[in-house]
Write a protein that holds these residues in place. Structure first.
Motif, PDB file in Angstrom:
ATOM      1  N   ALA A 273       0.836  -1.205   0.000  1.00 44.34           N
ATOM      2  CA  ALA A 273       0.000   0.000   0.000  1.00 44.34           C
ATOM      3  C   ALA A 273       0.868   1.251   0.000  1.00 44.34           C
ATOM      4  O   ALA A 273       0.588   2.222  -0.727  1.00 44.34           O
ATOM      5  N   LEU A 274       1.922   1.246   0.801  1.00 36.90           N
ATOM      6  CA  LEU A 274       2.841   2.390   0.813  1.00 36.90           C
ATOM      7  C   LEU A 274       3.543   2.536  -0.532  1.00 36.90           C
ATOM      8  O   LEU A 274       3.747   3.649  -1.024  1.00 36.90           O
ATOM      9  N   ASP A 275       3.918   1.421  -1.126  1.00 39.65           N
ATOM     10  CA  ASP A 275       4.552   1.441  -2.447  1.00 39.65           C
ATOM     11  C   ASP A 275       3.618   2.076  -3.472  1.00 39.65           C
ATOM     12  O   ASP A 275       4.040   2.837  -4.352  1.00 39.65           O
ATOM     13  N   SER A 276       2.310   1.811  -3.354  1.00 40.33           N
ATOM     14  CA  SER A 276       1.351   2.315  -4.343  1.00 40.33           C
ATOM     15  C   SER A 276       1.219   3.826  -4.329  1.00 40.33           C
ATOM     16  O   SER A 276       0.750   4.424  -5.309  1.00 40.33           O
ATOM     17  N   VAL A 277       1.620   4.468  -3.215  1.00 39.63           N
ATOM     18  CA  VAL A 277       1.547   5.929  -3.135  1.00 39.63           C
ATOM     19  C   VAL A 277       2.934   6.551  -2.973  1.00 39.63           C
ATOM     20  O   VAL A 277       3.053   7.712  -2.608  1.00 39.63           O
ATOM     21  N   SER A 278       3.980   5.777  -3.252  1.00 45.70           N
ATOM     22  CA  SER A 278       5.336   6.339  -3.195  1.00 45.70           C
ATOM     23  C   SER A 278       5.559   7.247  -4.395  1.00 45.70           C
ATOM     24  O   SER A 278       4.844   7.180  -5.400  1.00 45.70           O
ATOM     25  N   LYS A 279       6.560   8.078  -4.311  1.00 42.59           N
ATOM     26  CA  LYS A 279       6.712   9.165  -5.272  1.00 42.59           C
ATOM     27  C   LYS A 279       7.064   8.710  -6.680  1.00 42.59           C
ATOM     28  O   LYS A 279       6.834   9.452  -7.642  1.00 42.59           O
ATOM     29  N   ASP A 280       7.613   7.516  -6.855  1.00 43.76           N
ATOM     30  CA  ASP A 280       7.954   7.087  -8.213  1.00 43.76           C
ATOM     31  C   ASP A 280       6.718   6.855  -9.073  1.00 43.76           C
ATOM     32  O   ASP A 280       6.812   6.701 -10.287  1.00 43.76           O
ATOM     33  N   ASN A 281       5.532   6.869  -8.442  1.00 41.29           N
ATOM     34  CA  ASN A 281       4.287   6.720  -9.195  1.00 41.29           C
ATOM     35  C   ASN A 281       3.789   8.027  -9.797  1.00 41.29           C
ATOM     36  O   ASN A 281       2.832   8.016 -10.586  1.00 41.29           O
ATOM     37  N   PHE A 282       4.425   9.150  -9.433  1.00 40.73           N
ATOM     38  CA  PHE A 282       3.857  10.446  -9.790  1.00 40.73           C
ATOM     39  C   PHE A 282       4.783  11.328 -10.620  1.00 40.73           C
ATOM     40  O   PHE A 282       4.473  12.498 -10.855  1.00 40.73           O
ATOM     41  N   ASN A 283       5.917  10.794 -11.036  1.00 38.43           N
ATOM     42  CA  ASN A 283       6.821  11.508 -11.943  1.00 38.43           C
ATOM     43  C   ASN A 283       7.202  12.885 -11.427  1.00 38.43           C
ATOM     44  O   ASN A 283       7.153  13.887 -12.151  1.00 38.43           O
ATOM     45  N   GLU A 284       7.590  12.954 -10.136  1.00 37.18           N
ATOM     46  CA  GLU A 284       8.030  14.208  -9.546  1.00 37.18           C
ATOM     47  C   GLU A 284       9.481  14.101  -9.112  1.00 37.18           C
ATOM     48  O   GLU A 284      10.049  13.006  -9.032  1.00 37.18           O
ATOM     49  N   TYR A 285      10.084  15.251  -8.816  1.00 35.88           N
ATOM     50  CA  TYR A 285      11.499  15.261  -8.446  1.00 35.88           C
ATOM     51  C   TYR A 285      11.733  14.653  -7.067  1.00 35.88           C
ATOM     52  O   TYR A 285      12.816  14.157  -6.760  1.00 35.88           O
ATOM     53  N   GLU A 286      10.701  14.665  -6.212  1.00 32.35           N
ATOM     54  CA  GLU A 286      10.860  14.124  -4.870  1.00 32.35           C
ATOM     55  C   GLU A 286      10.927  12.604  -4.906  1.00 32.35           C
ATOM     56  O   GLU A 286      10.514  11.966  -5.873  1.00 32.35           O
ATOM     57  N   SER A 287      11.436  12.028  -3.829  1.00 31.50           N
ATOM     58  CA  SER A 287      11.400  10.580  -3.674  1.00 31.50           C
ATOM     59  C   SER A 287      10.764  10.258  -2.330  1.00 31.50           C
ATOM     60  O   SER A 287      10.670  11.116  -1.455  1.00 31.50           O
ATOM     61  N   THR A 288      10.324   9.027  -2.178  1.00 33.30           N
ATOM     62  CA  THR A 288       9.913   8.557  -0.865  1.00 33.30           C
ATOM     63  C   THR A 288      11.183   8.065  -0.183  1.00 33.30           C
ATOM     64  O   THR A 288      11.699   6.996  -0.500  1.00 33.30           O
TER      65      THR A 288
END
Length: 318
Positions: A273-288
């Motif tokens: 579930a956490l993986d599904s909302v981690s930042k690599d899903n949203f193409n942004e400069y931030e990371s989880t």
């Protein structure tokens, strides 16, 4: 299981862990009146820890997600993503002389010294200073707490004549002193809250009995809302409800849908579930930068660093 000592152990680049035992000075911090700003927290640490000079706490805006659930045997789980730019994370297992043992996570980039830097401090001093800058954690009673930013120009600056707490010292208070959500709320009500560096935040708090809430400060009034999911917008009913980043609404909906489809969740389910909302899903400069699955019933926590969900680090409060 990671075995910790008072010497900081680097587990991988940007991710370390340490154990602190003894007086954490937090009772003295409270008896001295707490603090109404990060500058006052830093001054307390400079004045009370040998070798610590020119210390500053510099918090920056960050995004996050939290989720609470139970597994098939009734154990309570709490998950947390910390979303920011690449940083140095420190896990601290604390066994204070007074208060509950806990595990908490710190972004040490938020802790600075003017001259030689945070890394020049002795490991025990680093650990002690870090206890005043937690961003999430769990104590031996299974109480979990995390701070999450809200994208809003407003801030928190209560002024009722009570002693003061800042964002991170409020988290330390909860971890050291509260066994349940009810106790955590009673503690928070006893202090004036001051948001670090003017950022608006809310707190996700959950206990081992399955009670999970979000604490927000709207127009400097503390509000409490029952919920199992939090991201980066206001939850409480009223004119502020929903204010925050658009992406945080998307992450919230994903986690809400996951919970609705899964009445119970295993530790692995929570990780996914956490993986599904981690930042690599949203193409942004931030990371989880870190994801954590806390088992509030066993006192164990599994950490995943920089979205590598195939490699978990298991810690325990013991």
């Amino acid at each position: 299981m990671i075995t910790l000592t008072e010497n900081i152990q680097e587990l991988e680049d940007g991710f370390s862990a340490v154990r602190y035992e003894g007086d954490d000075l937090f009772d003295k911090f409270l008896s001295d009146g707490g603090a109404s700003s990060d500058a006052e927290v830093a001054a307390f640490l400079r004045n009370n820890i040998a070798g610590v000079s020119d210390l500053t706490l510099n918090t920056a805006a960050f995004g996050c997600s939290t989720v609470s659930a139970q597994n098939a045997v009734g154990e309570s789980l709490f998950g947390r993503n910390f979303d920011w730019q690449e940083c140095n994370a420190l896990v601290v297992v604390s066994k204070p002389a007074s208060g509950y043992a806990s595990i908490s996570t710190v972004n040490t980039d938020f802790i600075r010294t003017a001259y030689s830097g945070f890394n020049s401090l002795p490991d025990k001093a680093k650990a002690l200073v870090s206890l005043y800058a937690p961003l999430d954690g769990m104590n031996e009673k299974g109480l979990c707490a995390a701070v999450l930013m809200i994208q809003d120009s407003d801030t928190i600056n209560q002024s009722t004549g009570k002693d003061g707490l800042t964002t991170t010292t409020a988290l330390r208070l909860i971890l050291n002193k509260a066994a349940t959500v009810k106790e955590a709320l009673e503690l928070l009500e006893g202090y004036d809250m001051h948001a670090s560096f003017g950022y608006m935040v809310h707190f996700a708090i959950a206990d081992s009995g399955g009670n999970s809430v979000i604490v927000e400060y709207i127009d400097n009034e503390m509000t409490v809302t029952q919920t199992n999911v939090a991201t980066n917008f206001y939850i409480a009913e009223g004119e502020k409800q929903g204010i925050g980043s658009s992406q945080s609404h998307e992450r919230y909906e994903i986690l809400e849908n996951t919970l609705s489809q899964n009445p119970t969740m295993s530790m692995t389910d929570m990780r996914d579930a956490l993986d599904s909302v981690s930042k690599d899903n949203f193409n942004e400069y931030e990371s989880t930068e870190w994801s954590i699955v806390y088992n509030q019933s066993t006192g164990e926590a599994v950490y995943y660093h920089r979205e590598n969900y195939q490699n978990g680090y298991l810690f325990a409060i013991e």
